[in-house]
Write a protein that holds these residues in place. Structure first.
Motif, PDB file in Angstrom:
ATOM      1  N   TRP A  77       0.819  -1.215   0.000  1.00  0.00           N
ATOM      2  CA  TRP A  77       0.000   0.000   0.000  1.00  0.00           C
ATOM      3  C   TRP A  77       0.853   1.264   0.000  1.00  0.00           C
ATOM      4  N   SER A  78       2.030   1.202   0.590  1.00  0.00           N
ATOM      5  CA  SER A  78       2.950   2.338   0.508  1.00  0.00           C
ATOM      6  C   SER A  78       3.369   2.563  -0.940  1.00  0.00           C
ATOM      7  N   SER A  79       3.620   1.486  -1.657  1.00  0.00           N
ATOM      8  CA  SER A  79       3.987   1.606  -3.071  1.00  0.00           C
ATOM      9  C   SER A  79       2.823   2.115  -3.912  1.00  0.00           C
ATOM     10  N   VAL A  80       1.613   1.652  -3.608  1.00  0.00           N
ATOM     11  CA  VAL A  80       0.430   2.065  -4.370  1.00  0.00           C
ATOM     12  C   VAL A  80       0.102   3.533  -4.121  1.00  0.00           C
ATOM     13  N   ILE A  81       0.083   3.939  -2.864  1.00  0.00           N
ATOM     14  CA  ILE A  81      -0.379   5.289  -2.512  1.00  0.00           C
ATOM     15  C   ILE A  81       0.746   6.313  -2.538  1.00  0.00           C
ATOM     16  N   LEU A  82       1.910   5.953  -2.018  1.00  0.00           N
ATOM     17  CA  LEU A  82       3.004   6.915  -1.906  1.00  0.00           C
ATOM     18  C   LEU A  82       4.064   6.757  -2.996  1.00  0.00           C
ATOM     19  N   ALA A  83       3.878   5.769  -3.870  1.00  0.00           N
ATOM     20  CA  ALA A  83       4.863   5.485  -4.921  1.00  0.00           C
ATOM     21  C   ALA A  83       6.253   5.265  -4.325  1.00  0.00           C
ATOM     22  N   SER A  84       6.298   4.568  -3.179  1.00  0.00           N
ATOM     23  CA  SER A  84       7.561   4.352  -2.472  1.00  0.00           C
ATOM     24  C   SER A  84       8.449   3.291  -3.118  1.00  0.00           C
ATOM     25  N   ARG A  85       7.844   2.445  -3.937  1.00  0.00           N
ATOM     26  CA  ARG A  85       8.559   1.358  -4.612  1.00  0.00           C
ATOM     27  C   ARG A  85       9.216   0.392  -3.632  1.00  0.00           C
TER      28      ARG A  85
END
Length: 160
Positions: free
Chosen positions: A73-81
């Motif tokens: 979810w961090s990757s989805v929402i924050l584009a954290s990869r």
């Protein structure tokens, strides 16, 4: 520049995406994602429809799954990869998931998002979850149709 021209300008689109990502980092934090994921999967564990599916897949070993979902979810929402994995393959390996499973998953997700998130942030989480759920349901359906066709061909009598 007229309003409809702005949406066609690649530089403006990139700027809007950058501003959106920066503002999401100020509104949505890793701690907020962690709270949402923990609350949501607490409901999943207790759910009569989804709980057994998760128990069969991960047993009582929720720690690694929760950590993975937080990076997802961090990757989805924050584009954290930060997420490394192939969620589609994981879901294809589960017993046949159907629309009822995805509908229940989304119901619990929406409920949890409403409890944990502000309305604007919650809307983003729900929108992303709905898109992901639709893609997964479609891919899983196509995968199982393909397997069923292969099994039918294999089971058909052969001409000698």
């Amino acid at each position: 520049m007229r309003k409809n021209e702005e949406s066609h300008c690649p530089a403006q689109k990139m700027y809007s995406i950058l501003i959106f990502r920066v503002s999401m980092h100020h509104i949505v934090t890793e701690a907020a994602i962690s709270e949402l994921v923990d609350s949501f999967y607490g409901k999943i564990r207790d759910d009569q429809l989804l709980g057994p599916i998760f128990f069969d897949a991960i047993g009582d070993n929720w720690g690694p799954h929760l950590a993975k979902m937080k990076t997802f979810w961090s990757s989805v929402i924050l584009a954290s990869r930060t997420y490394k994995g192939n969620p589609m393959m994981v879901h294809l390996q589960l017993p046949r998931l159907r629309r009822v499973h995805f509908e229940r998953w989304l119901h619990l997700w929406r409920e949890t998002v409403a409890e944990v998130c502000s309305e604007d942030v919650g809307g983003l989480f729900v929108e992303k979850a709905e898109m992901i759920g639709q893609r997964f349901l479609y891919a899983i359906s196509m995968y199982h149709q393909s397997i069923a066709r292969e099994e039918a061909v294999d089971a058909a009598p052969r001409a000698v």
